[in-house]
Design an enzyme around this catalytic site. Structure first.
Site, PDB file in Angstrom:
ATOM      1  N   LYS A 101      44.006  -4.573 -43.057  1.00 39.33           N
ATOM      2  CA  LYS A 101      43.467  -4.207 -41.707  1.00 39.33           C
ATOM      3  C   LYS A 101      44.142  -3.488 -40.841  1.00 39.33           C
ATOM      4  O   LYS A 101      45.333  -3.540 -40.663  1.00 39.33           O
ATOM      5  CB  LYS A 101      43.125  -5.544 -40.891  1.00 39.33           C
ATOM      6  CG  LYS A 101      42.578  -5.869 -39.498  1.00 39.33           C
ATOM      7  CD  LYS A 101      42.049  -6.868 -39.019  1.00 39.33           C
ATOM      8  CE  LYS A 101      41.527  -6.777 -37.852  1.00 39.33           C
ATOM      9  NZ  LYS A 101      41.131  -8.126 -37.192  1.00 39.33           N
ATOM     10  N   ASP A 206      37.050 -15.499 -30.085  1.00 42.68           N
ATOM     11  CA  ASP A 206      35.950 -14.756 -30.649  1.00 42.68           C
ATOM     12  C   ASP A 206      35.117 -15.189 -31.743  1.00 42.68           C
ATOM     13  O   ASP A 206      35.051 -14.803 -32.986  1.00 42.68           O
ATOM     14  CB  ASP A 206      36.485 -13.323 -31.166  1.00 42.68           C
ATOM     15  CG  ASP A 206      35.567 -12.138 -31.047  1.00 42.68           C
ATOM     16  OD1 ASP A 206      34.394 -12.576 -30.653  1.00 42.68           O
ATOM     17  OD2 ASP A 206      35.739 -11.093 -31.490  1.00 42.68           O
TER      18      ASP A 206
END
Ligand code: ADP
Ligand code: MG
Length: 368
Positions: A101, A206
């Site tokens: 990532k 989130d």
């Protein structure tokens, strides 16, 4: 090295740090080669002569570290592009696939600048490297802490600069799941996860269908029985239950799940809540470790948290701006039952999924 203290590293400093043979002309040749490869760039309007690292250059340095530590040997395809990150499949020298990532804060589209103008003026692009690194440090620290407590999150393997290496989860984001055998059970599991996080002092911030991967776990006795198991990802925006807006973040996470289950699985829970005030009472109860405190103790300071939070907020405001301006507004999407027609949806419990199939599906994920 020069980038630690300078967004634009003065050429004389580069010469000094590099200590290359061949004197100034050797250094200039090297600089020009790096610039040609796009790893560094000359800044035109700068007050002094110098170069800055590009995202490509920073990626290169991080990959170099991962490679020398034997975490990454090869880089495969990109499986997700978010506003704040790139997600790549990588592999080590044994061929074990992993996820890389790459955080990309400050990679903003300049389609709308109205909310960002002041922010950019004050901060300039100077902080993209710092902010992206903060996001990676924070995410890695939380993944480690959560993993230690037995939360269903990917295994964090390494962090370097603005990047994280973690294990590849053979699963699809819930966004791409069109049906599950028992929505009520999955819903209960996700709400339980929110409450368990709260008990440890945390709010994901989130918690939505993009950041919950659904792995199909086969029953050991009867492989035709498949249990969808949620794995939670994406942690740069995690906040403490003590955050001044904690209640808003908590309620928003709960609401995201409720809304998704209603729209996608036509499931509405008969139990009201959960409510922030009840969750708040459980923080640290039964001797559980407060992970918000643990991460702060690990060196992610309040100042770092504040800088990152401001940047993430800015980025979110910007993406909302862009969404408002795009032809298909969020509302139009919400009204439509046939949301995201272009995406393939997956039915759990009917088809099996081998890695290849899962990877293929990952490749069409929009990675938001
Ligand atoms: P962003 O901050 O850009 O939203 P995420 O961490 O949510 O980044 O990852 C984006 C997408 O990449 C996810 O929706 C998922 O499809 C894929 N992904 C991320 N991490 C993994 C992982 N460990 N295993 C498999 N897929 C992953
Ligand atoms: Mg995400």
């Amino acid at each position: 090295m020069g980038s630690k203290n300078h967004e634009i590293v003065p050429t004389p400093l580069i010469e000094k740090i590099a200590r290359l043979k061949g004197g100034a002309s050797g250094v200039h040749k090297s600089i020009s080669n790096l610039a040609k490869a796009g790893l560094i760039g000359r800044v035109k309007e700068a007050k002094y002569d110098g170069y800055r690292l590009t995202y490509g250059g920073l990626d290169y340095l991080a990959l170099h570290t991962h490679a020398s530590r034997k975490h990454v040997y090869s880089v495969g395809s990109r499986v997700g592009v978010g506003k704040e990150s790139d997600i790549m499949i990588v592999a080590d020298d044994k061929g074990t696939q992993k996820i890389l990532k790459i955080h990309r804060l400050g990679r903003i589209s300049f389609r709308t600048v109205k909310t960002n103008r002041d922010y950019l003026k004050n901060r300039q692009s100077a902080s993209w490297m710092y902010l992206s690194r903060l996001a990676a440090i924070k995410e890695y620290a939380f993944m480690q802490a959560l993993r230690e407590e037995g939360f269903p999150v990917p295994e964090p393997i390494a962090q370097s600069r603005h990047t994280i290496v973690m294990n590849l989860i053979d699963a699809l984001p819930m966004r791409q799941i069109s049906s599950v055998p028992d929505p009520a059970a999955l819903y209960a599991e996700l709400i339980a996860l929110i409450l368990r996080l709260a008990k440890h002092g945390l709010i994901h911030g989130d918690f939505n269908e993009f950041n919950i991967l659904i792995r199909e776990d086969k029953d050991e006795q009867d492989p035709s029985i498949i249990t969808p198991t949620p794995i939670v990802i994406d942690f740069p925006q995690m906040v403490s239950m003590d955050h001044q807006n904690a209640e808003m973040y908590f309620d928003r996470d709960v609401e995201c799940i409720k809304r998704f289950f209603e729209r996608r699985f036509h499931f509405v829970s008969t139990t009201p809540g959960p409510f922030f005030k009840d969750a708040k009472k459980t923080v640290g109860r039964d001797g559980v470790r407060r992970l918000d405190a643990a991460v702060e103790a690990s060196g992610f300071t309040k100042k770092m948290a504040k800088d990152l939070e401001a940047a993430l907020k800015e980025q979110q405001a910007q993406s909302r701006d862009n969404a408002d301006e795009s032809d298909e507004s969020d509302e139009a999407e919400e009204d439509s039952e046939e949301e995201d027609d272009d995406e393939e949806h997956h039915v759990i419990g009917i088809q099996g999924s081998d890695t290849e199939e899962a990877l293929e599906k990952l490749a069409i994920n929009d990675g938001t």
